[in-house]
Motif scaffolding. Structure first.
Motif, short mmCIF file in Angstrom:
data_model
loop_
_atom_site.label_atom_id
_atom_site.label_comp_id
_atom_site.label_asym_id
_atom_site.label_seq_id
_atom_site.Cartn_x
_atom_site.Cartn_y
_atom_site.Cartn_z
N LYS A 179 -5.47 7.32 -7.34
CA LYS A 179 -4.61 6.13 -7.43
C LYS A 179 -3.20 6.57 -7.74
CE LYS A 179 -8.13 2.78 -8.66
NZ LYS A 179 -8.56 1.77 -9.62
N LEU A 180 -2.27 6.00 -6.99
CA LEU A 180 -0.87 6.39 -7.12
C LEU A 180 0.01 5.14 -7.08
CD1 LEU A 180 1.26 8.71 -7.13
CD2 LEU A 180 1.17 8.60 -4.63
N ALA A 235 -7.08 -7.24 -2.84
CA ALA A 235 -6.91 -8.49 -3.57
C ALA A 235 -5.64 -8.48 -4.41
CB ALA A 235 -8.13 -8.75 -4.46
N ALA A 236 -5.39 -7.36 -5.11
CA ALA A 236 -4.19 -7.26 -5.93
C ALA A 236 -2.93 -7.31 -5.08
CB ALA A 236 -4.23 -5.96 -6.75
N ILE A 280 -2.31 2.44 -5.59
CA ILE A 280 -3.05 2.45 -4.33
C ILE A 280 -3.67 3.83 -4.18
CG2 ILE A 280 -2.87 2.27 -1.81
CD1 ILE A 280 -0.47 0.42 -2.23
N PRO A 281 -4.98 3.90 -3.90
CA PRO A 281 -5.58 5.21 -3.65
C PRO A 281 -4.86 5.91 -2.50
CG PRO A 281 -7.28 3.54 -3.92
CD PRO A 281 -5.96 2.82 -3.83
N THR A 282 -4.33 7.11 -2.77
CA THR A 282 -3.50 7.84 -1.81
C THR A 282 -3.91 9.30 -1.79
OG1 THR A 282 -1.67 6.34 -2.34
CG2 THR A 282 -1.09 8.38 -1.20
N PHE A 338 -7.18 1.36 1.17
CA PHE A 338 -7.25 0.04 0.59
C PHE A 338 -8.70 -0.40 0.46
CE2 PHE A 338 -3.04 0.43 2.23
CZ PHE A 338 -2.25 -0.20 1.28
N ASP A 339 -9.13 -0.53 -0.80
CA ASP A 339 -10.47 -1.05 -1.06
C ASP A 339 -10.33 -2.53 -1.40
OD1 ASP A 339 -9.39 -1.06 -3.63
OD2 ASP A 339 -10.59 0.61 -4.33
#
Length: 150
Positions: free
Chosen positions: A19-20, A59-60, A42-44, A53-54
C-alpha cells in the motif's frame, strides 16, 4: 522497516506490491480528471508501478472522488449563476428556459440538491453570453411549441 508482507505483482511478477500513498495521482471520474487524495493508500508495485484496486480501495476511492466531483459541479454552477444573475436575468426566467421546477435554482444555490452534469453544462453555455444564449434557448422552445400547434 515495515512488517507488511509484500504481495506478488500480477503485471511484472515481482513480490513488491504494498500500500502506497502519494501526491499527484490523477484519475478520470465521470466527466472530469480528478486528483486522488495524497493520503489514500493504493496497493502499488514497487518495481513496475502498477496500481492494484481491490474492493476496499475501490469503495474508498469512489467515495472521495464523488465528493470532489460534486464539489466541482457545485462550484462551477455557482460561478456561472453569478454571471447570469449579474446580467439582470431573473431566476424565474432562467428556470423556465432550463425547464426546471420553480425554486430548483434556489435549492441548488443553498446546496440542498446536487446538480447534474447536464444542467451544469447548460448553465455554463448560457453564462458565456447570457442575454444572447437565453434568447436563443427561448427561441428554440418557442419554435417547438409552434410546431406542436400546427
Amino acid at each position: 522497516m515495515t512488517d507488511e508482507k509484500l504481495r506478488k505483482c500480477h503485471e511484472c511478477g515481482a513480490r513488491a506490491v504494498r500500500k502506497l500513498a502519494k501526491p499527484g495521482r490523477m484519475t478520470k471520474y465521470r466527466s472530469m480528471e480528478l486528483e486522488i487524495p495524497a493520503t489514500l493508500e493504493i496497493p502499488t508495485c514497487g518495481e513496475c508501478g502498477t496500481e492494484w484496486f481491490d474492493g476496499a480501495t475501490d469503495a474508498a476511492l469512489e467515495e472521495v472522488l464523488d465528493e470532489s466531483y460534486q464539489r466541482r459541479l457545485k462550484d462551477r454552477l455557482q460561478a456561472d449563476l453569478d454571471i447570469i444573475f449579474k446580467k439582470g436575468i431573473s431566476q424565474a426566467y432562467l428556470e423556465r428556459v432550463l425547464g426546471v421546477s420553480t425554486g430548483y435554482i434556489s435549492k441548488l444555490k443553498r446546496e440542498e440538491r446536487n446538480p447534474g452534469s447536464e444542467l451544469v453544462v447548460a448553465v455554463r453555455l448560457l453564462a458565456t453570453d447570457p442575454e444572447k444564449m437565453l434568447s436563443k434557448a427561448a427561441d428554440v422552445f418557442a419554435a417547438a411549441k409552434e410546431r406542436r400547434h400546427v
